[in-house]
Design an enzyme around this catalytic site. Structure first.
Site, PDB file in Angstrom:
ATOM      1  CB  ILE A  19     -31.205 -85.158 104.557  1.00 49.70           C
ATOM      2  CG1 ILE A  19     -31.103 -84.379 103.230  1.00 49.70           C
ATOM      3  CG2 ILE A  19     -30.071 -84.814 105.507  1.00 49.70           C
ATOM      4  CD1 ILE A  19     -31.291 -82.876 103.364  1.00 49.70           C
ATOM      5  CG  LEU A  62     -40.033 -86.548 117.437  1.00 51.88           C
ATOM      6  CD1 LEU A  62     -38.672 -85.916 117.196  1.00 51.88           C
ATOM      7  CD2 LEU A  62     -40.363 -86.575 118.914  1.00 51.88           C
ATOM      8  CE  LYS A 140     -31.819 -71.789  98.678  1.00 50.21           C
ATOM      9  NZ  LYS A 140     -33.091 -72.456  98.681  1.00 50.21           N
ATOM     10  CE1 TYR A 152     -38.407 -76.685 106.247  1.00 57.39           C
ATOM     11  CE2 TYR A 152     -37.742 -74.864 104.824  1.00 57.39           C
ATOM     12  CZ  TYR A 152     -37.548 -76.151 105.298  1.00 57.39           C
ATOM     13  OH  TYR A 152     -36.501 -76.901 104.822  1.00 57.39           O
ATOM     14  CB  ALA A 183     -28.874 -75.051  98.878  1.00 55.24           C
ATOM     15  CD  GLU A 184     -32.473 -75.564  95.715  1.00 58.24           C
ATOM     16  OE1 GLU A 184     -33.445 -76.288  95.414  1.00 58.24           O
ATOM     17  OE2 GLU A 184     -32.598 -74.443  96.249  1.00 58.24           O
TER      18      GLU A 184
HETATM   19  P1  NAP Z   1     -37.953 -85.881 103.507  1.00 62.30           P
HETATM   20  O1  NAP Z   1     -37.528 -86.365 102.199  1.00 62.30           O
HETATM   21  O2  NAP Z   1     -39.406 -85.532 103.708  1.00 62.30           O
HETATM   22  O3  NAP Z   1     -37.520 -86.906 104.649  1.00 62.30           O
HETATM   23  C1  NAP Z   1     -37.799 -86.556 105.992  1.00 62.30           C
HETATM   24  C2  NAP Z   1     -38.195 -87.772 106.787  1.00 62.30           C
HETATM   25  O4  NAP Z   1     -38.568 -87.294 108.090  1.00 62.30           O
HETATM   26  C3  NAP Z   1     -39.422 -88.494 106.241  1.00 62.30           C
HETATM   27  O5  NAP Z   1     -39.313 -89.871 106.475  1.00 62.30           O
HETATM   28  C4  NAP Z   1     -40.560 -87.896 107.084  1.00 62.30           C
HETATM   29  O6  NAP Z   1     -41.677 -88.754 107.171  1.00 62.30           O
HETATM   30  C5  NAP Z   1     -39.873 -87.738 108.418  1.00 62.30           C
HETATM   31  N1  NAP Z   1     -40.500 -86.729 109.271  1.00 62.30           N
HETATM   32  C6  NAP Z   1     -41.002 -85.530 108.923  1.00 62.30           C
HETATM   33  N2  NAP Z   1     -41.476 -84.881 110.018  1.00 62.30           N
HETATM   34  C7  NAP Z   1     -41.266 -85.710 111.064  1.00 62.30           C
HETATM   35  C8  NAP Z   1     -41.490 -85.624 112.454  1.00 62.30           C
HETATM   36  N3  NAP Z   1     -42.082 -84.556 112.989  1.00 62.30           N
HETATM   37  N4  NAP Z   1     -41.122 -86.641 113.249  1.00 62.30           N
HETATM   38  C9  NAP Z   1     -40.522 -87.739 112.721  1.00 62.30           C
HETATM   39  N5  NAP Z   1     -40.268 -87.891 111.409  1.00 62.30           N
HETATM   40  C10 NAP Z   1     -40.627 -86.880 110.593  1.00 62.30           C
HETATM   41  O7  NAP Z   1     -37.156 -84.531 103.902  1.00 62.30           O
HETATM   42  P2  NAP Z   1     -35.644 -84.088 103.561  1.00 62.30           P
HETATM   43  O8  NAP Z   1     -35.670 -83.317 102.288  1.00 62.30           O
HETATM   44  O9  NAP Z   1     -34.716 -85.216 103.718  1.00 62.30           O
HETATM   45  O10 NAP Z   1     -35.419 -83.014 104.720  1.00 62.30           O
HETATM   46  C11 NAP Z   1     -34.732 -83.338 105.907  1.00 62.30           C
HETATM   47  C12 NAP Z   1     -34.283 -82.037 106.577  1.00 62.30           C
HETATM   48  O11 NAP Z   1     -33.452 -81.318 105.661  1.00 62.30           O
HETATM   49  C13 NAP Z   1     -35.437 -81.104 106.942  1.00 62.30           C
HETATM   50  O12 NAP Z   1     -35.171 -80.485 108.184  1.00 62.30           O
HETATM   51  C14 NAP Z   1     -35.394 -80.070 105.838  1.00 62.30           C
HETATM   52  O13 NAP Z   1     -35.880 -78.822 106.271  1.00 62.30           O
HETATM   53  C15 NAP Z   1     -33.907 -79.993 105.555  1.00 62.30           C
HETATM   54  N6  NAP Z   1     -33.588 -79.440 104.214  1.00 62.30           N
HETATM   55  C16 NAP Z   1     -33.822 -80.167 103.084  1.00 62.30           C
HETATM   56  C17 NAP Z   1     -33.515 -79.596 101.844  1.00 62.30           C
HETATM   57  C18 NAP Z   1     -33.713 -80.332 100.558  1.00 62.30           C
HETATM   58  O14 NAP Z   1     -33.355 -79.781  99.488  1.00 62.30           O
HETATM   59  N7  NAP Z   1     -34.235 -81.554 100.560  1.00 62.30           N
HETATM   60  C19 NAP Z   1     -33.000 -78.303 101.779  1.00 62.30           C
HETATM   61  C20 NAP Z   1     -32.796 -77.606 102.957  1.00 62.30           C
HETATM   62  C21 NAP Z   1     -33.094 -78.189 104.183  1.00 62.30           C
HETATM   63  P3  NAP Z   1     -42.905 -88.505 106.123  1.00 62.30           P
HETATM   64  O15 NAP Z   1     -42.352 -88.712 104.755  1.00 62.30           O
HETATM   65  O16 NAP Z   1     -43.914 -89.511 106.528  1.00 62.30           O
HETATM   66  O17 NAP Z   1     -43.334 -87.085 106.354  1.00 62.30           O
END
Ligand code: NAP
Length: 256
Positions: A19, A62, A140, A152, A183-184
């Site tokens: 995202i 971070l 969500k 989380y 959400a997803e």
């Molecule tokens: P992702 O695919 O893991 O991408 C997140 C990116 O952030 C990765 O490059 C990761 O690096 C990096 N990262 C993680 N922790 C970090 C930190 N402490 N400092 C700096 N960089 C960091 O995750 P995503 O699914 O895009 O999720 C992004 C946000 O959306 C999160 O807050 C998540 O809770 C929220 N979210 C996602 C979904 C979903 O369905 N995907 C649903 C609800 C909420 P690494 O890969 O090296 O860890």
């Protein structure tokens, strides 16, 4: 619609992949400058290429206030300003009530939550100067629960509370603060979670089939579109809101 984002500078935690990566790319397409606080080198390099060099990676995971301050200082040193902040970095690390421990819980909350505050705190003088905006990416799961992920979920719920709290505190400065609840969304994090099921493809089809609008997952670009709109002055009277970009998953009738 002209979002007036040209040459504006935005901090995006976790801004290289998933995202956050889509938000950084979207900002580049609008002529803005993303500062990606994210250890993922290959993906960040692709975005810097796309921006023809007009983007920055701060390759750290971070955790501490010192890291957040250094990231803010480096963004200011490089570009002279910060116009907005997207708090996005996080991972659903599955520290549950029964399967976890007090230590694992405290660690999960701190790594998913505290840097949202740290970045906002250190970026605030710049946000005040430029009437910036903050977007917090929550989930969500903060309102539905998921099971086996207390740390989380605590962080995601607190991000929603902080969105309202900061929206109130920052009213005098015209700084708007909003949250998005995905959400997803099929990101690298989601892909690795789905692989934890015995039959990942079946599980993915089952989840997609429950999403009311289009029976499909939300794309990262659809989350990014909302985030970028909220960062822009076209969202000039929107603050303190919790926005669900989820194809109706959280609220619509279960019988659909
Ligand atoms: P992702 O695919 O893991 O991408 C997140 C990116 O952030 C990765 O490059 C990761 O690096 C990096 N990262 C993680 N922790 C970090 C930190 N402490 N400092 C700096 N960089 C960091 O995750 P995503 O699914 O895009 O999720 C992004 C946000 O959306 C999160 O807050 C998540 O809770 C929220 N979210 C996602 C979904 C979903 O369905 N995907 C649903 C609800 C909420 P690494 O890969 O090296 O860890």
């Amino acid at each position: 619609m002209n979002l007036n984002l040209s040459n504006k500078v935005f901090l995006v935690s976790g801004g290289a992949k998933g995202i956050g990566g889509a938000i950084s790319k979207g900002l580049v397409e609008e002529g803005a400058i993303p500062v990606m606080i994210d250890p993922s080198e290959k993906e960040a390099a692709e975005i810097i290429d796309l921006a023809q060099g007009n983007a920055l990676q701060i390759p750290i995971r971070l955790f501490s206030p010192e890291q957040a301050k250094e990231a803010v200082d480096l963004a200011i040193k490089t570009y002279g300003r910060i116009d907005g902040l997207v708090n996005n970095a996080g991972s659903n690390d599955g520290v549950g009530l029964e399967n976890g421990s007090p230590e694992a819980y405290a660690n999960s909350v701190s790594k998913n939550l505290f840097h949202y505050y740290y970045l906002a705190h250190y970026a605030l003088p710049q946000l005040k100067q430029h009437q910036g905006a903050i977007v917090n990416i929550s989930s969500k799961t903060a309102v539905t629960g998921q099971g086996n992920t207390s740390g989380y979920i605590s962080a995601k719920g607190a991000q929603l509370a902080l969105t309202r709290e900061w929206a109130v505190e920052l009213l005098p400065y015209q700084i708007r603060v909003n949250a998005i609840l995905p959400a997803e969304v099929y990101t690298p994090m989601y892909a690795s979670w789905i692989q934890s099921f015995p039959n990942p493809e079946e599980k993915l089809a089952e989840i997609s089939g429950r999403i009311p609008l289009g029976k499909r997952m939300t794309t990262s670009q659809e989350i990014a579109a909302m985030a970028i709109f909220l960062l822009s002055d076209k969202a000039s009277h929107i603050t303190g809101q919790h926005l669900y970009v989820d194809g109706g998953y959280t609220h619509l009738d279960r019988s659909l």
